[in-house]
Design an enzyme around this catalytic site. Structure first.
Site, PDB file in Angstrom:
ATOM      1  N   TYR A 216      -8.425  -2.404   7.643  1.00  9.36           N
ATOM      2  CA  TYR A 216      -8.400  -3.717   8.296  1.00  9.36           C
ATOM      3  C   TYR A 216      -8.466  -3.608   9.811  1.00  9.36           C
ATOM      4  O   TYR A 216      -8.870  -4.553  10.476  1.00  9.36           O
ATOM      5  CB  TYR A 216      -7.158  -4.496   7.855  1.00  9.36           C
ATOM      6  CG  TYR A 216      -7.154  -4.748   6.370  1.00  9.36           C
ATOM      7  CD1 TYR A 216      -8.053  -5.634   5.793  1.00  9.36           C
ATOM      8  CD2 TYR A 216      -6.288  -4.063   5.524  1.00  9.36           C
ATOM      9  CE1 TYR A 216      -8.084  -5.841   4.426  1.00  9.36           C
ATOM     10  CE2 TYR A 216      -6.311  -4.267   4.160  1.00  9.36           C
ATOM     11  CZ  TYR A 216      -7.215  -5.152   3.617  1.00  9.36           C
ATOM     12  OH  TYR A 216      -7.250  -5.355   2.264  1.00  9.36           O
TER      13      TYR A 216
ATOM     14  N   HIS B 283       0.837  -1.196   0.000  1.00  9.23           N
ATOM     15  CA  HIS B 283       0.000   0.000   0.000  1.00  9.23           C
ATOM     16  C   HIS B 283       0.876   1.251   0.000  1.00  9.23           C
ATOM     17  O   HIS B 283       1.887   1.308   0.703  1.00  9.23           O
ATOM     18  CB  HIS B 283      -0.905   0.028   1.235  1.00  9.23           C
ATOM     19  CG  HIS B 283      -2.065  -0.898   1.139  1.00  9.23           C
ATOM     20  ND1 HIS B 283      -2.751  -1.355   2.253  1.00  9.23           N
ATOM     21  CD2 HIS B 283      -2.681  -1.471   0.070  1.00  9.23           C
ATOM     22  CE1 HIS B 283      -3.724  -2.155   1.859  1.00  9.23           C
ATOM     23  NE2 HIS B 283      -3.702  -2.229   0.543  1.00  9.23           N
TER      24      HIS B 283
END
Length: 301
Positions: free
Chosen positions: A274, A265
């Site tokens: 998450y 990312h």
């Protein structure tokens, strides 16, 4: 009336679909009824505060943020039309923003489902197709790779000696991800049966039955087939295994920054979704286990 003029314009000049016209009419009539309840207000004279009040009333009615944003879009379109046709001198909707749309939480395998996938399914066939399927599933789940990254792998990207794999992600950025002992063992088994079963046309790691690099759609079909055996979740794509990897890592105390790097990312903000997933799980556990976590109507009895 401004609404009728605007809808005629949308229908005749913009040739909008009947569905769009109906949707706009419903939204604009709702807005018009709201304005009519206010003192000394008309559609042609309202300011941005009135529009914001209307949006607030929609949210209080329990409308979804996405629905409210669609209704605001109709109002914005009407006022742009009115301004361009000289009906009003200032657009009251120009700077009004709709409510933030809540992003859906990622779908992921629970650890018991992952255990069922890798430990309890019948994987002893020994055929090339079965060994390849398990390798794909374990690769995606153990490394958090994107489907395209897995498809693009060459043998030279994998080091069984160093126990790592090099993925080439978005914008050609590369990252190294460790391989588990389980995955190393599975890769060795796969490579052996692959080289006995097919003749490869290039260095592709994952290949189809004719030796050509496997396609993204083939990977999707394989993953969907096997996830259907262990989960009832509506989404069963390869990305579910990427989500499952990230969620499992965070549930076992991995640092957010480390998971960010493993996933490739750009920003840690992308990875933070998450943490919401794990917190939602924590809330479910809390609500099921804590004696004071009953719904309000039950605690009042």
């Amino acid at each position: 009336m401004i609404i009728d003029e605007f809808l005629r314009y949308m229908q005749t000049e913009k040739v909008a679909s009947p569905i769009t016209i109906t949707s706009y009419r419903l939204a604009l009539n709702d807005f018009s009824r709201f304005v009519a309840t206010l003192d000394d207000q008309q559609l042609e004279t309202v300011d941005s505060d009135v529009i914001r009040e209307w949006l607030g009333s929609l949210m209080e009615q329990g409308r979804k943020a996405s629905t409210v944003c669609r209704q605001l879009s109709a109002v914005k379109s009407m006022y742009r039309y009115a301004l361009s046709h000289g009906i009003i001198t200032k657009d009251p909707a120009h700077l009004v923003r709709g409510p933030k749309k809540q992003k859906p939480l990622p779908v992921f395998l629970k650890e018991a489902e992952a255990d069922a996938l890798f430990d309890r399914l019948e994987w002893d066939d020994g055929s090339f197709a079965d060994v390849r399927a398990k390798t794909i599933l374990l690769l995606l789940y153990s490394t958090g790779a994107r489907r395209a990254e897995a498809v693009a792998l060459d043998d030279s990207d994998i080091s069984l000696v160093n126990k790592d794999v090099k993925f080439t992600g978005k914008r050609r950025k590369q990252r190294m991800v460790p391989l588990t002992d389980e995955l190393v063992s599975q890769i060795r088994r796969y490579v052996k049966i692959r080289d006995e079963s097919v003749v490869r046309v290039d260095d592709a790691f994952l290949v189809g039955d004719k030796g050509m690099r496997i396609t993204p759609s083939q990977v999707y079909d394989i993953v969907r087939k096997y996830l259907s055996l262990v989960t009832t979740a509506g989404k069963r794509s390869p990305h579910v295994l990427r989500h499952s990897f990230a969620t499992a890592m965070l549930n076992h105390d991995a640092r957010l920054g480390s998971v960010q790097k493993l996933l490739g990312h750009e920003s840690v903000a992308t990875t933070e979704i998450y943490t919401h997933v794990t917190f939602e799980d924590l809330k479910r556990v809390y609500n099921n286990a804590h004696p004071r976590a009953l719904p309000a109507d039950e605690t009042d009895r």
